[in-house]
Design an enzyme around this catalytic site. Sequence first.
Site, mmCIF file in Angstrom:
data_model
loop_
_atom_site.group_PDB
_atom_site.id
_atom_site.type_symbol
_atom_site.label_atom_id
_atom_site.label_comp_id
_atom_site.label_asym_id
_atom_site.label_seq_id
_atom_site.Cartn_x
_atom_site.Cartn_y
_atom_site.Cartn_z
ATOM 1 N N HIS A 1 -2.359 5.511 6.239
ATOM 2 C CA HIS A 1 -0.970 5.956 6.355
ATOM 3 C C HIS A 1 -0.886 7.396 5.850
ATOM 4 O O HIS A 1 -1.652 7.782 4.960
ATOM 5 C CB HIS A 1 -0.048 5.121 5.461
ATOM 6 N N CYS B 1 0.828 -1.211 0.000
ATOM 7 C CA CYS B 1 0.000 0.000 0.000
ATOM 8 C C CYS B 1 0.855 1.250 0.000
ATOM 9 O O CYS B 1 0.583 2.200 -0.741
ATOM 10 C CB CYS B 1 -0.920 -0.007 1.221
HETATM 11 N N1 LIG Z 1 -3.675 -4.597 5.213
HETATM 12 C C1 LIG Z 1 -2.932 -3.796 4.519
HETATM 13 O O1 LIG Z 1 -2.850 -2.631 4.873
HETATM 14 C C2 LIG Z 1 -2.201 -4.257 3.299
HETATM 15 C C3 LIG Z 1 -2.042 -3.335 2.274
HETATM 16 C C4 LIG Z 1 -1.377 -3.735 1.113
HETATM 17 C C5 LIG Z 1 -0.833 -5.008 1.031
HETATM 18 N N2 LIG Z 1 -1.003 -5.861 2.086
HETATM 19 C C6 LIG Z 1 -0.416 -7.195 1.918
HETATM 20 O O2 LIG Z 1 -1.469 -8.062 1.551
HETATM 21 C C7 LIG Z 1 -1.201 -9.365 2.081
HETATM 22 C C8 LIG Z 1 -2.386 -9.766 2.917
HETATM 23 O O3 LIG Z 1 -2.507 -8.836 3.979
HETATM 24 P P1 LIG Z 1 -3.889 -8.562 4.694
HETATM 25 O O4 LIG Z 1 -3.741 -7.257 5.387
HETATM 26 O O5 LIG Z 1 -5.000 -8.775 3.748
HETATM 27 O O6 LIG Z 1 -3.859 -9.674 5.786
HETATM 28 P P2 LIG Z 1 -5.089 -10.247 6.615
HETATM 29 O O7 LIG Z 1 -4.512 -10.842 7.806
HETATM 30 O O8 LIG Z 1 -6.170 -9.251 6.702
HETATM 31 O O9 LIG Z 1 -5.620 -11.398 5.642
HETATM 32 C C9 LIG Z 1 -4.906 -12.558 5.419
HETATM 33 C C10 LIG Z 1 -5.911 -13.678 5.251
HETATM 34 O O10 LIG Z 1 -5.214 -14.869 4.969
HETATM 35 C C11 LIG Z 1 -5.749 -15.911 5.762
HETATM 36 N N3 LIG Z 1 -4.766 -16.971 5.920
HETATM 37 C C12 LIG Z 1 -3.944 -17.210 6.978
HETATM 38 N N4 LIG Z 1 -3.222 -18.311 6.741
HETATM 39 C C13 LIG Z 1 -3.588 -18.764 5.528
HETATM 40 C C14 LIG Z 1 -3.197 -19.859 4.727
HETATM 41 N N5 LIG Z 1 -2.281 -20.731 5.142
HETATM 42 N N6 LIG Z 1 -3.772 -19.994 3.531
HETATM 43 C C15 LIG Z 1 -4.699 -19.134 3.079
HETATM 44 N N7 LIG Z 1 -5.120 -18.082 3.799
HETATM 45 C C16 LIG Z 1 -4.556 -17.913 4.999
HETATM 46 C C17 LIG Z 1 -6.153 -15.229 7.028
HETATM 47 O O11 LIG Z 1 -7.138 -15.991 7.704
HETATM 48 C C18 LIG Z 1 -6.705 -13.913 6.514
HETATM 49 O O12 LIG Z 1 -8.062 -14.033 6.182
HETATM 50 C C19 LIG Z 1 0.120 -9.261 2.807
HETATM 51 O O13 LIG Z 1 1.145 -9.580 1.915
HETATM 52 C C20 LIG Z 1 0.191 -7.794 3.138
HETATM 53 O O14 LIG Z 1 1.511 -7.349 3.344
HETATM 54 C C21 LIG Z 1 -1.703 -5.516 3.187
#
Ligand SMILES: NC(=O)c1ccc[n+]([C@@H]2O[C@H](COP(=O)([O-])OP(=O)(O)OC[C@H]3O[C@@H](n4cnc5c(N)ncnc54)[C@H](O)[C@@H]3O)[C@@H](O)[C@H]2O)c1
Lengths: 334, 334, 334, 334
Positions: free
Chosen positions: C217, C141
């Site tokens: 952010h 992000c």
């Molecule tokens: N939240 C943010 O601000 C944001 C922004 C941009 C990018 N990201 C990136 O996106 C990715 C996901 O982040 P997020 O914030 O959505 O995380 P999150 O924790 O909200 O979601 C992750 C999901 O994956 C699931 N999960 C856990 N273990 C798993 C497995 N073994 N197999 C499949 N699913 C599984 C969790 O239950 C959860 O629903 C990360 O790489 C993060 O760095 C996050």
Amino acid sequence: MRVKVGVNGYGTIGKRVAYAVSKQDDMELVGITKTKPDFEAYLAKERAIPVYAAGEEFLPTFENAGFEVAGTLNDLLEKVDVIVDATPEGMGAKNKALYEKAGVKAIFQGGEKASVAEVSFVAQANYEKALGKDYVRVVSCNTTGLTRTLSALQEYIDYVYAVMIRRAADPNDSKRGPVDAITPSVTVPSHHGPDVQTVIPINIETSAFVVPTTLMHVHSIMVELKKPLTEKDVIDIFENTTRVLLFEKEKGFESTAQIIEFARDLHREWNNLYEIAVWRESVSVKGKRLFYIQAVHQESDVVPENVDAIRAMFELAEKWESIRKTNRSLGILK
Amino acid sequence: MRVKVGVNGYGTIGKRVAYAVSKQDDMELVGITKTKPDFEAYLAKERAIPVYAAGEEFLPTFENAGFEVAGTLNDLLEKVDVIVDATPEGMGAKNKALYEKAGVKAIFQGGEKASVAEVSFVAQANYEKALGKDYVRVVSCNTTGLTRTLSALQEYIDYVYAVMIRRAADPNDSKRGPVDAITPSVTVPSHHGPDVQTVIPINIETSAFVVPTTLMHVHSIMVELKKPLTEKDVIDIFENTTRVLLFEKEKGFESTAQIIEFARDLHREWNNLYEIAVWRESVSVKGKRLFYIQAVHQESDVVPENVDAIRAMFELAEKWESIRKTNRSLGILK
Amino acid sequence: MRVKVGVNGYGTIGKRVAYAVSKQDDMELVGITKTKPDFEAYLAKERAIPVYAAGEEFLPTFENAGFEVAGTLNDLLEKVDVIVDATPEGMGAKNKALYEKAGVKAIFQGGEKASVAEVSFVAQANYEKALGKDYVRVVSCNTTGLTRTLSALQEYIDYVYAVMIRRAADPNDSKRGPVDAITPSVTVPSHHGPDVQTVIPINIETSAFVVPTTLMHVHSIMVELKKPLTEKDVIDIFENTTRVLLFEKEKGFESTAQIIEFARDLHREWNNLYEIAVWRESVSVKGKRLFYIQAVHQESDVVPENVDAIRAMFELAEKWESIRKTNRSLGILK
Amino acid sequence: MRVKVGVNGYGTIGKRVAYAVSKQDDMELVGITKTKPDFEAYLAKERAIPVYAAGEEFLPTFENAGFEVAGTLNDLLEKVDVIVDATPEGMGAKNKALYEKAGVKAIFQGGEKASVAEVSFVAQANYEKALGKDYVRVVSCNTTGLTRTLSALQEYIDYVYAVMIRRAADPNDSKRGPVDAITPSVTVPSHHGPDVQTVIPINIETSAFVVPTTLMHVHSIMVELKKPLTEKDVIDIFENTTRVLLFEKEKGFESTAQIIEFARDLHREWNNLYEIAVWRESVSVKGKRLFYIQAVHQESDVVPENVDAIRAMFELAEKWESIRKTNRSLGILK
Ligand SMILES: NC(=O)c1ccc[n+]([C@@H]2O[C@H](COP(=O)([O-])OP(=O)(O)OC[C@H]3O[C@@H](n4cnc5c(N)ncnc54)[C@H](O)[C@@H]3O)[C@@H](O)[C@H]2O)c1
Ligand SMILES: NC(=O)c1ccc[n+]([C@@H]2O[C@H](COP(=O)([O-])OP(=O)(O)OC[C@H]3O[C@@H](n4cnc5c(N)ncnc54)[C@H](O)[C@@H]3O)[C@@H](O)[C@H]2O)c1
Ligand SMILES: NC(=O)c1ccc[n+]([C@@H]2O[C@H](COP(=O)([O-])OP(=O)(O)OC[C@H]3O[C@@H](n4cnc5c(N)ncnc54)[C@H](O)[C@@H]3O)[C@@H](O)[C@H]2O)c1
Ligand SMILES: NC(=O)c1ccc[n+]([C@@H]2O[C@H](COP(=O)([O-])OP(=O)(O)OC[C@H]3O[C@@H](n4cnc5c(N)ncnc54)[C@H](O)[C@@H]3O)[C@@H](O)[C@H]2O)c1
């Protein structure tokens, strides 16, 4: 005789208990344990408090950092009469075998189950029960807070319902949240009521919530009275209860922030407020029900209890002598 | 007939009521007032909602910004059958004279005293009382929340004690604190109990606390029962109560954060949760006492009430027809 | 042809990408994976989105709850052309072998290292690089936010220094803190600068801080210019840059709270603000330095990037056609 | 000779300055002013500090509460050689006429404009400038923090860009927010840069943000060097700079929370950290640019400056003698 005291687990509670012990003329702080050489370990050393590794497994961390320890927990246990266990929740029970083996008395904290010890302890409520005991549990900050004011009202109590609004993290914990949410304990009544009953036999039920603050817990208390009591009576009782202080909103105590500011203004170490803070204006009697609101400084209210527990366990003093001694040494106002 | 509705005060509540009115087939949103040309004013205009200055004194601000208004509050009052007053706390009472002079009916919000109107209103509790009335007060978010669940239990209630843990500021308010404190209402019982009694005649006392969160209020409710009720009974009652939803911690609803996330997942406008959220696991009966915990989305729970109040005041529909119509139009789940 | 898309990891990012995919006429959402049957799983099911267990090991949890899944991740992989991996940080790299074995293309998120994919992607900066590729990483992000505005200024940039003030936890995360502290990344420059360089070749250094907020952010950006540029030029450039919006404090955008309120006022699903928000008044040129402040809605800014990445990987559209299509489908303002 | 000192405005800064003055053997605290008899007034009285009403208009409030004051501000002014004005922002300038009329010297705080005084003061940077002066302004907490470290690096500085992440409210302020937002100063560069230039002539630009925390401000500093400097050089310089301390993340200083915990562990009154805290690991030189991160305890860093300013104004000591004396009396570590 000066009782030789060790502290296992030098965190929020442990470091305050160590400090308090060092202020007693009938006790001697022999050493504390650390799991790693962080700034708290360095500060202890600077103050000439012997620092022991909390176990053999932690030695390499100290060695790598060039931090010389005085030995390990087992070495410390050989030198003390009593160990104050202030390790994280649930760990005390596991440590108990070590203490038994070493033949030292032990005090546990409120994160442990009541069954870890012979008695669950709040000095003003049941000091005598701990006389001569080997294992005593100082109850949690919340239970101590509830017990302090409720034991003073005990004869009037038919039933208590208390709602606890809990701080999310201690001030030095920058990991735990929430940042913007309220988290209920959905099991109602919560476990806090039965915990009070390990100290005083009153009829009490509780519910609990975590909110994004670090300073204090707040309790909203409702008492169903078994005999009449006026607001003035209650104020009088609290004014005559040790380790309970009355605060007036009218004097600027609008929230927990100003109550902590008061402790800072007193130049209390770590802004400790060992006393339970009752808002004077909140004391209210409506028919058969008494209401009041109190705040609990979770980091420190149990500290004098640990000191008194040691005195009771070694029969160094009777109840009020111990309480007064502890109060004086820590600057507790009454 | 479509009732012509104006909204005076287009803030947290006003903009939501305006939106809800625009979703009704028996109402027409004629215009809203603003005190200044901020982004909310521009957005209203983009959506073809006529924007009126809230008074003559505000005209220069709009002129300086080159924002053309449709007139002033007085002009709006000439065009409407009813005005929804959603100005800041206490201002509604002052505005009432204007409404009387213009001969329009008016709805006030919970920030006003009960005496401002002929009836204090929660649709499911006392819709009939508002039939044909000229002045109705939709009670506050907290009172609405308490009334929704307590009116469903009314026949079982001997006494209620509710502790309210309130959000400090709405999400779009970046001025109000506290940042890190808990602020009690030191007057106990608080004014919230009597406010519930303006709607339903129950025996209730409350206490209230402000904590640093923006999302929802949380209520810890204890009911002394006048006749027996099981946990299953209560769940059944709540499942059959409109505008009340049960949430399970077991499904991930650990705090108010996940409850709001649910509203976001539903793609509700502004993440509105018009329904009161009761934690299913918190419903607990111990002897003669029932406990439960609920959360209230302060920004939106009163919105359907405003819509129903309009229908009652113009006798457009009987109670359940209005409630069902409002529910359907706003996507209220039940 | 409609590209068949699966989403592995249905959390903050995954659920938004699934939603966005379902809005595209050249894509089909085939299913998503969950590790447990929480409310998000139930809501997906209610919306007829096939829910797969994220692995065999998660099947018992679903069975115990009586939640019927459509299969496991491996079953889902058999049915899709591309999988969007939105699992927690670092897990995507481990999952890659599965995707390779199944012969499906994959998109990874910013929590993965750049080396997980053939290209690190921000549509408006390097769409072409992803054409026909099998593995694409949508950057984080923060990196997406920096790249959006900096790529628009690229020809003028000699050097960039950006300070990132990061939200501590997403709004639906009630575990993470801090409650009352500021946490710096003490490694300066932080890793965010090099991450921008995986997308555009500019000279950039960054530092980063975590603060107790959930909404957005904020970036404080300073650019050393290699050729002159006026404030008006910069405003013009940003006004002509897709997925960048200008916000005026004068119109009430005083903090991130009002910017999110704007997204709520637009009735954006989950209050998504796919666009980067630049405060208009903050754009300032002093000699050879340009300053500006922007806010990034961490939950959603990368969502349109995932959609565009799919189009590029399957060569469904050229750059601007894809960006316009995505923008239109999600209500992105420009 | 002991200089007779009064403090007008006994809030966050005023009470700390009064305390610090009382610790000096060449000064005497004659009295302080209060506007109302809150707990701070009572505590002052208990400590035998004469409490004056801040003006005639405040007398009734004290009388109503039965709080006897020693007189009014005018009475206090007759008894002192110098008055430390620590009233709210902007009020000092209005008070100046009173001080002139009474013929007493005056110190103002950073909330006042530079023009209120003859010199803007940070002891280690420009002590000599204040020698014999009648009106001195101790600059703000942020300016003091920037000046402490930047004056130590002054000869190497070509240009400084500093981003300030500011605490929203002081710990005892439970009114101010935000609860969950980041608020930028949209005027970039912010006024803080020019304020540093009232003390040292360096080329500096700044931007500033308010975040929901109470403990400390944090500064992310970037220096363009005019001559080479290694990281070790910078560390050495800071280790030899008074009122600057190095903190290591490796020792557990992960955030401002642990830095304040350190001050609490030292049993500093009000957990004052008079010293600026630089994270050792953050000191980094990349080519011609130096980066470092520092934290400023806004409640106390200006306190020693007030003491030194008094010494300079009365020519009680030369620069380093005064600084050392102040440091020793307050337990400043170096
Ligand atoms: N939240 C943010 O601000 C944001 C922004 C941009 C990018 N990201 C990136 O996106 C990715 C996901 O982040 P997020 O914030 O959505 O995380 P999150 O924790 O909200 O979601 C992750 C999901 O994956 C699931 N999960 C856990 N273990 C798993 C497995 N073994 N197999 C499949 N699913 C599984 C969790 O239950 C959860 O629903 C990360 O790489 C993060 O760095 C996050
Ligand atoms: N913090 C409070 O508000 C509070 C109040 C009353 C009671 N308590 C109880 O006091 C006990 C300690 O809590 P705390 O808040 O001081 O925790 P803490 O985390 O602040 O301190 C625990 C200390 O134990 C150390 N430790 C970890 N593993 C150890 C091991 N194996 N051996 C020895 N030490 C180890 C940690 O490094 C830390 O220094 C718990 O039972 C808790 O429930 C806490
Ligand atoms: N926010 C809540 O949680 C909530 C919940 C239920 C009820 N209420 C009640 O609703 C009412 C409105 O509260 P709110 O939260 O929407 O407040 P708000 O501050 O969000 O909105 C009030 C609006 O009125 C406008 N306004 C100010 N002066 C005005 C004037 N002279 N004429 C017309 N408009 C003027 C303001 O600009 C603002 O847009 C209050 O009575 C409040 O107690 C609020
Ligand atoms: N708090 C900080 O972080 C900080 C740091 C450095 C400098 N300053 C500066 O110090 C000055 C004081 O700030 P503060 O934070 O101590 O404020 P404060 O609000 O904590 O204290 C101000 C005190 O002045 C009193 N007061 C109000 N009106 C008065 C009057 N007419 N006469 C006398 N006293 C009056 C108030 O009751 C209060 O006790 C301001 O110039 C501020 O900018 C503040």
